[in-house]
Scaffold this motif. Structure first.
Motif, PDB file in Angstrom:
ATOM      1  N   GLY A  21       0.793  -1.227   0.000  1.00 20.91           N
ATOM      2  CA  GLY A  21       0.000   0.000   0.000  1.00 20.91           C
ATOM      3  C   GLY A  21       0.821   1.271   0.000  1.00 20.91           C
ATOM      4  N   LEU A  22       1.806   1.384   0.901  1.00 25.49           N
ATOM      5  CA  LEU A  22       2.599   2.605   1.009  1.00 25.49           C
ATOM      6  C   LEU A  22       3.385   2.860  -0.272  1.00 25.49           C
ATOM      7  N   VAL A  23       4.069   1.832  -0.756  1.00 25.67           N
ATOM      8  CA  VAL A  23       4.895   1.993  -1.952  1.00 25.67           C
ATOM      9  C   VAL A  23       4.041   2.386  -3.143  1.00 25.67           C
ATOM     10  N   VAL A  24       2.885   1.736  -3.286  1.00 27.66           N
ATOM     11  CA  VAL A  24       1.997   2.049  -4.407  1.00 27.66           C
ATOM     12  C   VAL A  24       1.485   3.481  -4.293  1.00 27.66           C
ATOM     13  N   ASP A 228      -5.116   0.212   0.612  1.00 25.97           N
ATOM     14  CA  ASP A 228      -5.992   0.270  -0.557  1.00 25.97           C
ATOM     15  C   ASP A 228      -7.088  -0.772  -0.336  1.00 25.97           C
ATOM     16  N   VAL A 229      -8.191  -0.345   0.234  1.00 27.08           N
ATOM     17  CA  VAL A 229      -9.231  -1.258   0.705  1.00 27.08           C
ATOM     18  C   VAL A 229      -9.852  -2.047  -0.444  1.00 27.08           C
ATOM     19  N   ASP A 230     -10.257  -1.361  -1.497  1.00 27.85           N
ATOM     20  CA  ASP A 230     -10.950  -2.040  -2.589  1.00 27.85           C
ATOM     21  C   ASP A 230     -10.052  -3.080  -3.259  1.00 27.85           C
ATOM     22  N   ALA A 231      -8.801  -2.723  -3.484  1.00 30.82           N
ATOM     23  CA  ALA A 231      -7.875  -3.657  -4.139  1.00 30.82           C
ATOM     24  C   ALA A 231      -7.631  -4.883  -3.274  1.00 30.82           C
ATOM     25  N   LEU A 362      -0.985  -2.388   9.919  1.00 29.95           N
ATOM     26  CA  LEU A 362      -1.868  -2.505   8.767  1.00 29.95           C
ATOM     27  C   LEU A 362      -2.446  -3.900   8.609  1.00 29.95           C
ATOM     28  N   VAL A 363      -1.886  -4.892   9.309  1.00 31.78           N
ATOM     29  CA  VAL A 363      -2.487  -6.229   9.275  1.00 31.78           C
ATOM     30  C   VAL A 363      -3.924  -6.165   9.776  1.00 31.78           C
ATOM     31  N   ALA A 364      -4.161  -5.372  10.816  1.00 25.69           N
ATOM     32  CA  ALA A 364      -5.524  -5.238  11.353  1.00 25.69           C
ATOM     33  C   ALA A 364      -6.473  -4.707  10.287  1.00 25.69           C
ATOM     34  N   LYS A 365      -6.012  -3.731   9.517  1.00 25.84           N
ATOM     35  CA  LYS A 365      -6.868  -3.148   8.484  1.00 25.84           C
ATOM     36  C   LYS A 365      -7.025  -4.095   7.297  1.00 25.84           C
ATOM     37  N   GLU A 366      -5.953  -4.810   6.952  1.00 22.67           N
ATOM     38  CA  GLU A 366      -6.046  -5.778   5.871  1.00 22.67           C
ATOM     39  C   GLU A 366      -7.014  -6.902   6.229  1.00 22.67           C
ATOM     40  N   TYR A 367      -6.969  -7.353   7.475  1.00 23.51           N
ATOM     41  CA  TYR A 367      -7.868  -8.421   7.893  1.00 23.51           C
ATOM     42  C   TYR A 367      -9.328  -7.995   7.738  1.00 23.51           C
ATOM     43  N   VAL A 368      -9.644  -6.787   8.186  1.00 24.03           N
ATOM     44  CA  VAL A 368     -11.019  -6.288   8.081  1.00 24.03           C
ATOM     45  C   VAL A 368     -11.428  -6.148   6.613  1.00 24.03           C
ATOM     46  N   GLN A 432     -12.243   2.003   5.355  1.00 20.18           N
ATOM     47  CA  GLN A 432     -12.534   2.570   4.045  1.00 20.18           C
ATOM     48  C   GLN A 432     -12.399   4.092   4.050  1.00 20.18           C
ATOM     49  N   ARG A 433     -12.816   4.736   5.132  1.00 18.25           N
ATOM     50  CA  ARG A 433     -12.736   6.201   5.221  1.00 18.25           C
ATOM     51  C   ARG A 433     -11.292   6.681   5.237  1.00 18.25           C
ATOM     52  N   ASP A 434     -10.470   6.033   6.038  1.00 16.50           N
ATOM     53  CA  ASP A 434      -9.074   6.458   6.198  1.00 16.50           C
ATOM     54  C   ASP A 434      -8.144   5.540   5.417  1.00 16.50           C
ATOM     55  N   ASP A 435      -8.395   5.447   4.113  1.00 12.69           N
ATOM     56  CA  ASP A 435      -7.588   4.544   3.300  1.00 12.69           C
ATOM     57  C   ASP A 435      -6.261   5.200   2.917  1.00 12.69           C
ATOM     58  N   ILE A 436      -5.455   4.505   2.128  1.00 10.86           N
ATOM     59  CA  ILE A 436      -4.119   4.989   1.799  1.00 10.86           C
ATOM     60  C   ILE A 436      -4.179   6.275   0.972  1.00 10.86           C
TER      61      ILE A 436
END
Length: 460
Positions: A21-24, A228-231, A362-368, A432-436
């Motif tokens: 996410g960060l690099v992209v 990047d939530v959708d991806a 970010l693992v927590a956010k990726e899991y969700v 989703q609100r606070d995405d990358i």
């Protein structure tokens, strides 16, 4: 944005298309706006040139420099990862203060500053990332650079009492003050930084919230990083994670994904899972823990110690609880491709994220993001992860309390579908609100707003 965006990080994305996410996000910003990305090449060269090498970018320039073996040992393994990393993660007791490491760390920052100063323009917006380059702005100011310089600290900000253990604590505040905008993950980190300045003679917080210290005005603000939530959600649905693991139909899955680091609370996590198994009653689901922990900084003693402890605990738990058709802990000490991780997150009934200290996690956010909205899993989250400040609908636990974590596992694995959906919906909205994209846009907007005031920083 006027001028170029100039990004500085320890490494540049040099292995194929950008990923993560960060690099992209940084790649997309540079691709859209043009600019330069500086970082080390990852190569050891005992006779490095006094300039950068060009790496092909996509609409922007990437400029790299080599480290000598002595610089890699002193700057990277030494001061950055054996002093600053434990300091920021509340483990000052693990700081390895070796003679010469600080001098090497400063020398690398000064060498980079000297090379950059020849190329920077007054209207550039320089965005420096992470603890490897804490003194870089001060070094650039010494050389007369007047460009706007921002910094993002991806890990926790050190506590004031821990900072006193740093031999260079007297110049640390000036390193921070040499930036124009300092971005931190959480409000808790901002509070820690403000506490540091409140303890200093001559530091002042102004009415607009900015700070003034030794003739420099600067801002410290929270910018919680996202994904990047959708991806990621799309990736999670491409494969069947349960089939990848060959799970039995009635077998439940708990997942943990972390670099093998003492800050991640991995030993207590495995112990808590063992305690859950010990207390399991007839009728309780049979659950497996998949713990993925890729190696990192294996030359550092503290990392060798946590690896030995992980192997000891997983062996003990498996020896006590395994059956002919079941191994309760699957411990994988290597990296797993990102697309495979996404499928494994989707398959997991519980995301077990229990660091002792973490900037965000970010693992927590990726899991969700990976969960099915119809039948979502449950996130167990450490109160010391930066993500806990936003993700309050998770089961929040104290990672030092093994019994509490074991109880949270029982709660998560028996949680009714309606409650799981309610918690997931609240968590997904936050993620989703606070995405990358929001993180990148909000930081760069703040950088653009700040008017640079050319002041000379104290020598480092």
């Amino acid at each position: 944005m006027t001028g170029r965006l100039v990004v500085v990080s320890n490494r540049v994305p040099s292995d194929g298309p950008p990923s993560g996410g960060l690099v992209v996000a940084l790649h997309d910003c540079l691709h859209e706006n043009g600019g330069v990305w500086y970082g080390t090449s990852g190569q050891i060269n005992d006779a490095p040139s006094d300039g950068f090498s060009d790496v092909a970018g996509d609409g922007y320039d990437m400029r790299t420099f080599d480290l000598t073996q002595a610089e890699h040992d002193g700057y990277y393994l030494g001061y950055a990862n054996s002093v600053l990393w434990p300091l920021c993660h509340r483990r000052a007791d693990l700081m390895a203060l070796s003679t010469g490491d600080f001098e090497t760390y400063i020398a690398v920052n000064r060498r980079l500053a000297k090379m950059m100063a020849r190329e920077l323009r007054p209207d550039d917006q320089v965005w420096i990332h992470d603890y490897h380059f804490l003194p870089l702005a001060a070094c650039l100011r010494e050389l007369g650079v007047t460009a706007t310089i921002g910094f993002f600290h991806h890990i926790p900000f050190p506590a004031v009492h821990d900072l006193l253990a740093l031999p260079q604590h007297h110049i640390f505040p000036q390193w921070i003050a040499s930036f124009d905008l300092v971005g931190l993950q959480t409000q808790r980190d901002v509070a820690a930084a403000l506490e540091m300045y409140r303890s200093l003679v001559g530091a002042e917080q102004l009415r607009d919230g900015s700070l003034q210290y030794r003739g420099r005005n600067f801002e410290i603000r929270s910018f919680p990083i996202g994904i990047d939530v959708d991806a990621f959600a799309k990736e999670a649905g491409r494969r069947d994670g349960r089939a990848l693991l060959n799970l039995a139909t009635d077998e439940r899955l708990v997942i943990g994904v972390d670099r093998l680091d003492y800050s991640k609370g991995l030993d207590n996590r495995l112990s808590a899972f063992g305690q859950y198994l010990e207390a399991r009653e007839d009728g309780d689901p049979r659950a497996s823990l998949l713990q993925i922990a890729p190696p990192t900084r294996e030359a550092v003693t503290a990392y060798q110690n946590i690896r030995s402890e992980m192997e000891r605990i997983s062996g003990k738990v498996n020896g006590l609880h395994s059956d002919l058709d079941w191994t309760p802990i699957r411990y994988i000490h290597r990296g797993i491709p990102r697309d495979t991780l996404a499928a494994l997150y989707r398959a997991a009934d519980v995301g077990f994220v229990t660091p002792f200290a973490d900037g965000m996690n970010l693992v927590a956010k990726e899991y969700v993001a990976a969960q099915s909205h119809e039948d979502p899993g449950v996130l167990i989250l450490s109160q010391f992860a930066g993500a806990a400040e936003q993700m309050t609908s998770a089961l929040i636990v104290n990672p030092y309390d093994i019994g509490e974590m074991a109880a949270a596992l029982r709660t998560a694995l028996s949680m009714p579908l309606a409650e799981r959906r309610e918690r997931h919906e609240a968590l997904f909205k936050v993620v989703q609100r606070d995405d990358i994209g929001h993180w990148t846009d909000s930081y760069l907007a703040a950088m653009a707003r700040i008017a640079h005031k050319p002041l000379v920083a104290e020598a480092v």
